[in-house]
Design an enzyme around this catalytic site. Structure first.
Site, short mmCIF file in Angstrom:
data_model
loop_
_atom_site.label_atom_id
_atom_site.label_comp_id
_atom_site.label_asym_id
_atom_site.label_seq_id
_atom_site.Cartn_x
_atom_site.Cartn_y
_atom_site.Cartn_z
N SER A 1 -1.25 -11.33 1.75
CA SER A 1 -1.07 -12.48 1.15
C SER A 1 -0.31 -12.79 -0.31
CB SER A 1 -2.67 -13.05 0.48
OG SER A 1 -2.97 -11.98 -0.46
N ASN B 1 5.06 -2.41 -8.28
CA ASN B 1 4.18 -2.48 -7.50
C ASN B 1 3.08 -3.25 -8.29
OD1 ASN B 1 2.09 -1.80 -5.61
ND2 ASN B 1 1.20 -0.28 -7.05
N HIS C 1 -1.13 -3.70 -8.76
CA HIS C 1 -2.29 -3.17 -8.57
C HIS C 1 -3.53 -3.77 -9.28
CE1 HIS C 1 -4.75 0.64 -7.89
NE2 HIS C 1 -5.33 0.43 -9.39
N MET D 1 0.40 0.96 1.46
CA MET D 1 -0.66 1.99 1.26
C MET D 1 -0.06 3.44 0.92
SD MET D 1 -3.25 0.13 -0.03
CE MET D 1 -4.58 1.34 0.10
N ARG D 2 1.11 3.61 0.69
CA ARG D 2 1.67 4.80 0.59
C ARG D 2 2.43 5.28 -0.54
NH1 ARG D 2 1.55 7.12 5.87
NH2 ARG D 2 0.72 5.76 7.19
N LEU D 3 2.28 6.43 -0.90
CA LEU D 3 3.15 6.67 -1.94
C LEU D 3 4.54 6.97 -1.85
CD1 LEU D 3 1.57 9.70 -3.93
CD2 LEU D 3 1.78 7.54 -4.76
N ILE D 4 5.49 6.38 -2.59
CA ILE D 4 6.86 6.24 -2.42
C ILE D 4 7.40 7.91 -2.68
CG2 ILE D 4 9.26 5.37 -3.28
CD1 ILE D 4 7.41 3.40 -1.59
N LYS E 1 7.53 13.12 5.76
CA LYS E 1 7.84 11.58 4.90
C LYS E 1 9.29 11.60 4.64
CE LYS E 1 6.12 9.94 0.58
NZ LYS E 1 4.78 9.19 0.83
C1 GRF Z 1 -3.52 -6.44 -3.65
O1 GRF Z 1 -4.79 -6.69 -4.32
C2 GRF Z 1 -2.67 -5.53 -4.45
O2 GRF Z 1 -3.07 -5.47 -5.81
C3 GRF Z 1 -2.82 -4.23 -3.87
O3 GRF Z 1 -3.10 -4.53 -2.29
C4 GRF Z 1 -3.68 -5.81 -2.27
C5 GRF Z 1 -2.84 -6.25 -1.00
O4 GRF Z 1 -3.27 -7.65 -0.69
N1 GRF Z 1 -2.04 -3.30 -3.94
P1 GRF Z 1 -2.46 -8.62 0.12
O5 GRF Z 1 -2.02 -7.58 1.55
O6 GRF Z 1 -1.20 -8.98 -0.36
O7 GRF Z 1 -3.47 -9.74 0.58
#
Ligand code: GRF
Length: 193
Positions: free
Chosen positions: A13, A107, A109, A90-93, A65
């Site tokens: 999103s 990023n 968060h 969802m991975r550390l760079i 990696k």
């Molecule tokens: C977001 O809430 C962001 O803060 C976190 O992961 C979520 C990703 O949502 N890192 P989407 O895939 O952009 O909908």
């Protein structure tokens, strides 16, 4: 115009919000590539609908990696990417990407860092019963959500909030904040309020 790659692992999103900002003329950047590590992520469909190329990296196909990051790096070079935007990746760079894109990876968060880094920040905030949480945009370094903070927005949490309602509030803020921060960083002074 700067060329950006967006990295996502899920629904995308935020990817969509950045693309929409560009379409509305609110973001002067060329969104040239989606990098995704999950072949079934909805972000991939969004990219297809927007005619944005996707590089799906199947991490399990690479021994280390360093190897899958080198595969990503090769794509980034091919697309002449200037700047990387992590949006639910969802991975550390690791060092392979950090070295070449030093200071050029950001990023978003879903908490007010340094509170609640890592996975499930929304669940962590609810479990801690905090009254305020929020959203942070930060530069990426080798740590988990530890890089210098660029921008933050706070959100009040009420007694009646659930995971879903808080997630909705967070997404609303993210979708407005992230494109505007990217625009500031790429085209203006770099000063983000
Ligand atoms: C977001 O809430 C962001 O803060 C976190 O992961 C979520 C990703 O949502 N890192 P989407 O895939 O952009 O909908």
């Amino acid at each position: 115009m700067k060329r950006i790659a967006i990295f996502a692992s899920g629904s995308g999103s935020n990817f969509q919000a950045i693309v929409d900002a560009k379409k509305k003329g609110e973001l002067a950047a060329d969104i040239c590539l989606l990098v995704c590590d999950k072949p079934n992520a909805y972000a991939i469909e969004r990219a297809r609908n927007e005619n944005i190329p996707t590089f799906v990296v199947q991490v399990k196909d690479y021994p280390k990696k360093e190897d899958y990051e080198f595969a990503i790096l090769t794509q980034l070079r091919d697309y002449e990417v200037d700047f990387i935007v992590l949006a639910g990746y969802m991975r550390l760079i690791g060092p392979t990407l950090l070295k070449e894109f030093e200071g050029k990876i950001i990023n978003i968060h879903p908490s007010l860092l340094p509170a609640f880094p890592g996975k499930d920040a929304i669940g962590q905030a609810l479990a801690a019963k905090v009254k305020v949480s929020g959203v942070t945009v930060h530069y990426v370094d080798a740590g988990m959500d530890t890089g210098p903070i660029i921008a933050q927005r706070a959100i009040n949490i009420s007694e009646s909030d659930t995971r879903e309602s808080l997630q909705t509030k967070i997404h609303e803020i993210e979708h407005e904040l992230y494109p505007s921060v990217i625009e500031q960083l790429l085209t203006k002074s770099g000063e983000v309020i």
